[in-house]
Design an enzyme around this catalytic site. Structure first.
Site, PDB file in Angstrom:
ATOM      1  N   ASN A 122       0.839  -1.164  -0.068  1.00  0.00           N
ATOM      2  CA  ASN A 122      -0.043   0.187   0.069  1.00  0.00           C
ATOM      3  C   ASN A 122       0.888   1.279   0.036  1.00  0.00           C
ATOM      4  O   ASN A 122       0.548   2.341  -0.711  1.00  0.00           O
ATOM      5  CB  ASN A 122      -0.845   0.071   1.116  1.00  0.00           C
ATOM      6  N   THR A 167     -16.226  37.849 -30.656  1.00  0.00           N
ATOM      7  CA  THR A 167     -17.041  37.297 -29.662  1.00  0.00           C
ATOM      8  C   THR A 167     -18.275  36.660 -30.031  1.00  0.00           C
ATOM      9  O   THR A 167     -18.827  37.315 -31.157  1.00  0.00           O
ATOM     10  CB  THR A 167     -17.545  38.412 -28.334  1.00  0.00           C
ATOM     11  N   HIS A 168     -18.580  35.779 -29.661  1.00  0.00           N
ATOM     12  CA  HIS A 168     -19.928  34.693 -29.936  1.00  0.00           C
ATOM     13  C   HIS A 168     -19.465  34.270 -31.486  1.00  0.00           C
ATOM     14  O   HIS A 168     -20.300  34.199 -32.103  1.00  0.00           O
ATOM     15  CB  HIS A 168     -20.986  35.421 -30.151  1.00  0.00           C
ATOM     16  N   SER A 290      -8.142  13.449 -48.200  1.00  0.00           N
ATOM     17  CA  SER A 290      -9.461  12.585 -48.221  1.00  0.00           C
ATOM     18  C   SER A 290      -9.258  11.537 -49.324  1.00  0.00           C
ATOM     19  O   SER A 290      -8.660  11.673 -50.282  1.00  0.00           O
ATOM     20  CB  SER A 290     -10.706  13.494 -48.673  1.00  0.00           C
ATOM     21  N   ASN A 298      -7.191  18.407 -44.608  1.00  0.00           N
ATOM     22  CA  ASN A 298      -7.889  18.311 -43.408  1.00  0.00           C
ATOM     23  C   ASN A 298      -7.406  18.658 -42.450  1.00  0.00           C
ATOM     24  O   ASN A 298      -6.136  18.056 -42.192  1.00  0.00           O
ATOM     25  CB  ASN A 298      -8.897  17.157 -43.073  1.00  0.00           C
ATOM     26  N   GLN A 334      -7.216   0.806  -6.898  1.00  0.00           N
ATOM     27  CA  GLN A 334      -6.240   0.307  -7.875  1.00  0.00           C
ATOM     28  C   GLN A 334      -6.743   0.674  -9.529  1.00  0.00           C
ATOM     29  O   GLN A 334      -6.340   0.764 -10.276  1.00  0.00           O
ATOM     30  CB  GLN A 334      -6.144  -1.158  -7.986  1.00  0.00           C
TER      31      GLN A 334
END
Ligand code: ARG
Length: 440
Positions: A122, A167-168, A290, A298, A334
């Protein structure tokens, strides 16, 4: 080395076997799960802690100096054999702790059997985990600093290059590449600092607390802790046991913080590399094609880095779920180990890729400039009027009315960003201060 039968986790009897007591192989396999594989991560630290424990026993004359030297040499050998791949920690053993003792017994006979005096698995697993986590935090911190420096380099190179601030995800006000990349420099400086803070929280030795109640010996706990480089002792044996899992959680939470910065950067890169933005082209090594669309490039790397944060968050949740135990050691603990190891691997790997991802990205500053429209200067206009004495709310109204008629030629992005002079603003990024925090 061939596996000693008495160390086996899958077949014959483990360390704790008593004569006549049956061991069920299937049940043993369930209880060990992939423990022995995970213990490969801890093994060098377990060996290190075992060497210190033995020195401690020698210092209180519970192991003779000569035996101590032989054990120490055998442990050094085991360390080297493990590093070279000549000793494989596998299902022959119940766990890494068992493997160490089995190796010593096979190699040294009686002297090897003395090593476990005054400790339990332990506190053995607790100290190995602690050393492993301290090492992880050092590595994560170094990575965060390297990322911060890479971001800082881009911030400096494009300090006053205008780009839209959103923003947003809607156009808001003029900003700069310096501000954008400087945010990652400071963000990763914060993460590096958090690694250091978590490190000092963890920097206490549980070794010598045995099963969670100490032992009837005058163990040289402080000396052993010093030997292992710990800053202090985790004094109370029950406290040491009940911190298991919670420390792991804090380490994973610290990694998660860094991975949140990674996630934000990856998000920005994937968004800004879309044709509609066209602000960034990621390095050729970080994009994929792709199988059907010949035109595609990508940003898979950015996307998988972003998703890596989810794995770390999942591991954090897994550890949290195991944390509902009364005092004392419980084998439940564990189950925090696979989550910890998984989160560590994913995080450290992800972090290691970021400096190069940053350095190889091409920024299209011309495109950033043309993505700004006159309406983005409305706030500047309102603030300017307010500076001339108009109450801000009235200035806001007048600027709102003026938006429709705003002349693109009158909107000077360079002048706008250069006028943002308060600390942290585009014209006062204080990159030197951030750089000082990123110095190792
Ligand atoms: N593999 C165990 C763990 O991770 C080691 C400690 C085993 N102790 C015990 N009392 N069964 O917790």
């Amino acid at each position: 080395m061939s596996g000693p039968a008495d160390g086996s986790g899958g077949g014959a009897s483990p360390l704790w076997a008593k004569p006549g007591a049956a061991v069920e192989a299937d049940a043993m396999a369930f209880m060990s799960r992939d423990d022995v594989i995970l213990d490969r991560e801890l093994f060098p630290f377990d060996i290190r802690a075992t060497r210190a424990h033995v020195k401690g026993l020698v210092s209180i004359e519970l192991i003779e100096a000569e035996d101590g030297d032989r054990i120490d040499a055998a442990l050094a050998e085991l360390d080297a054999l493990f590093a070279s791949g000549d000793f494989v920690l596998d299902e022959r053993f119940e766990d890494g702790h068992t493997a160490i003792e089995s190796f010593l017994v096979e190699k040294l006979g009686e002297a090897g059997k003395r090593v476990h005096l005054g400790r339990s698995r332990n506190d053995q697993v607790a100290v190995a985990l602690r050393l492993y986590m301290l090492d992880v935090l050092d590595r994560a911190r170094a990575s965060c600093l390297a990322i911060g420096r890479a971001a800082l380099g881009v911030a400096r190179a494009h300090e006053l290059d205008p780009m839209p601030g959103y923003t947003h995800l809607q156009r808001a006000v003029p900003s700069t590449v310096g501000l954008w990349m400087g945010s990652f420099a400071e963000g990763f400086a914060d993460c590096a600092e958090l690694c250091a803070l978590t490190r000092s929280w963890l920097d206490a030795s549980p070794l010598g607390t045995a099963a969670g109640y100490g032992v009837n010996l005058p163990l040289a706990r402080t000396r052993v802790a010093d030997d292992l480089g710990f800053a202090r002792l985790q004094i109370n044996p029950m406290a040491a046991q009940s911190s298991r899992g919670r420390l792991e959680h804090q380490v994973v939470a610290t990694l998660w913080q860094a991975m949140q910065e990674v996630r934000r950067l990856a998000w920005d890169y994937s968004l800004f590399s879309a044709e509609e933005f066209g602000f960034v082209t990621l390095g050729p090594g970080f994009v994929t094609g792709s199988s059907i669309m010949p035109n595609k490039k990508n940003p898979d790397m950015a996307e998988l880095l972003r998703a890596s944060a989810a794995v770390v968050g999942g591991a954090m949740g897994e550890i949290q779920q195991a944390m509902s135990l009364p005092s004392g050691y419980h084998r439940d603990l564990q189950i925090t180990k696979p989550a910890l190891v998984r989160a560590v691997k994913v995080s450290l790997e992800a972090l290691a890729h970021i400096p190069r991802l940053i350095e190889t990205a091409t920024l299209h500053t011309g495109r950033m400039r043309t993505a700004m429209d006159p309406a983005m200067f409305a706030t500047d206009h309102a603030v300017k009027l307010a500076g001339e004495g108009v109450p801000f709310r009235d200035a806001y109204g007048r600027a709102a009315e003026a938006i429709a008629g705003m002349d693109a030629d009158a909107c000077d992005a360079d002048a706008s960003v250069r006028s943002r002079v308060s600390p942290g603003g585009c014209a006062a990024l204080m990159l030197d201060e951030i750089e000082a925090r990123l110095a190792d």
